[in-house]
Design an enzyme around this catalytic site. Sequence first.
Site, short mmCIF file in Angstrom:
data_model
loop_
_atom_site.label_atom_id
_atom_site.label_comp_id
_atom_site.label_asym_id
_atom_site.label_seq_id
_atom_site.Cartn_x
_atom_site.Cartn_y
_atom_site.Cartn_z
N TYR A 183 0.94 -1.17 0.02
CA TYR A 183 -0.02 -0.13 -0.08
C TYR A 183 0.88 1.22 -0.24
O TYR A 183 1.89 1.23 0.48
CB TYR A 183 -1.07 0.10 1.05
CG TYR A 183 -1.95 0.85 1.29
CD1 TYR A 183 -3.18 1.11 0.50
CD2 TYR A 183 -1.89 1.79 2.48
CE1 TYR A 183 -3.93 2.14 0.78
CE2 TYR A 183 -2.51 2.71 2.76
CZ TYR A 183 -3.60 2.97 1.62
OH TYR A 183 -4.75 4.10 2.00
N SER A 185 1.54 4.00 1.47
CA SER A 185 2.07 4.57 2.57
C SER A 185 2.97 3.66 3.61
O SER A 185 3.65 4.07 4.32
CB SER A 185 1.00 5.18 3.66
OG SER A 185 0.25 4.02 4.12
N LYS A 186 3.32 2.57 2.93
CA LYS A 186 4.16 1.60 3.66
C LYS A 186 5.50 1.81 3.51
O LYS A 186 5.91 2.72 2.68
CB LYS A 186 3.99 0.18 3.21
CG LYS A 186 2.53 -0.51 3.21
CD LYS A 186 2.09 -0.44 4.82
CE LYS A 186 0.56 -1.37 4.87
NZ LYS A 186 -0.05 -1.22 5.91
N ASN A 187 6.48 1.18 4.08
CA ASN A 187 7.85 1.31 4.12
C ASN A 187 8.19 1.23 2.73
O ASN A 187 9.12 2.20 2.16
CB ASN A 187 8.72 0.41 4.95
CG ASN A 187 8.56 0.78 6.59
OD1 ASN A 187 7.36 0.92 6.79
ND2 ASN A 187 9.63 0.82 7.08
#
Length: 374
Positions: A183, A185-187
């Site tokens: 997704y 906004s993940k790392n």
Amino acid sequence: MHIPLVDLQAQYQTIKEEVRVALDEVLADMELFLGPRTLAFEEAFAAYCGCRYGIGVSSGTDALTLALRACGIGPGDEVITVANTFIATIEAIAQVGARPVFVDIDPQTYTLDPAQVSAALTPRTRALLPVHLYGHPAEMEPLLAIARRAGLRVIEDASQAHGATYQGRRVGSLGDIGCFSLYYSKNLGAYGEAGICVTNDAALAERLRMLRDHGSRVRYHHELLGSNARLDELQAAVLLVKLRYLERWNAARQSHAHFYSEHLRTTVAALPVTRAWATHVYCYYVIQVEQRDQFRRLLEQAGISTGIHYPLPLHLQPACSYLGYQRGDLPQTEACAARVVSLPMYPELTEQQLTYVVEMVHKSLALCTPVADR
């Protein structure tokens, strides 16, 4: 000063030329799914995790659902997991017809407490599904030992822990299948929705590949009922660019977390911890405060965005009421959910922004009215 919880534009500015070139190459080829970039990303990410196989899919939710199906989990089966996670963890279990069984958490790492798992086992238990939450791994060794003794599958939800390690090994490589959300906004995030499963089991990898593509190895020949859960080439191209930076970005997150902790330890009662056997990659930097709503309003007034991961545990969600859990069943989970707050965390945070957040946290906590005095 305005500081968002996550600043995707700040990251994009550092890689936009590489991303544009990668996307142009995909559009020039017009091979839009299960093409060379998907294969290259699958191989690169699997190698990064220390696994033999990577299977790109369309979301983290699909990664979990297909992993359960690949392991033969279905109606009548039970899967032990936690209620302190995003609902996708439970949706995946429900979608294959199995029943989630909740176990309480270690209140410092927010992850599945291995000491409570054995009491939750029944003859119907088929799998353990630990969640590596906020960037910190679950304690895997005792969970793997329980699984070996009971003949259970272990599926890791590593959606918030790309690059984190447990006893020197990357998360995702410890159980039967590791599942990652990609997704945005993940790392490590796509520019939209994406996910990936990793495994060292050739048979599981082959089954996952079929399940993501309508149950087929050869087009129009369907060996089982699968789904449309393919990773597309545009997202794979973006992820290939971003994967090259993941270690650098994780190091920046760790540096920011160290700054926060060093400057907040005298004020904030509960800061993130990192166990001796783990590395933490800080998908979120989560603290606990007593007057959470007031605290967040004060920070918002100062231009600082915060989040709550997660405000209502899954065992108390209306969607999970059919499971029969009541308030008080998971006391550690419920206590943490009432106090957790996520501060801004992304690699591109500047020293000026970090300093401002710390100053405003101190000021906001000083202004908060103690509960007993209201």
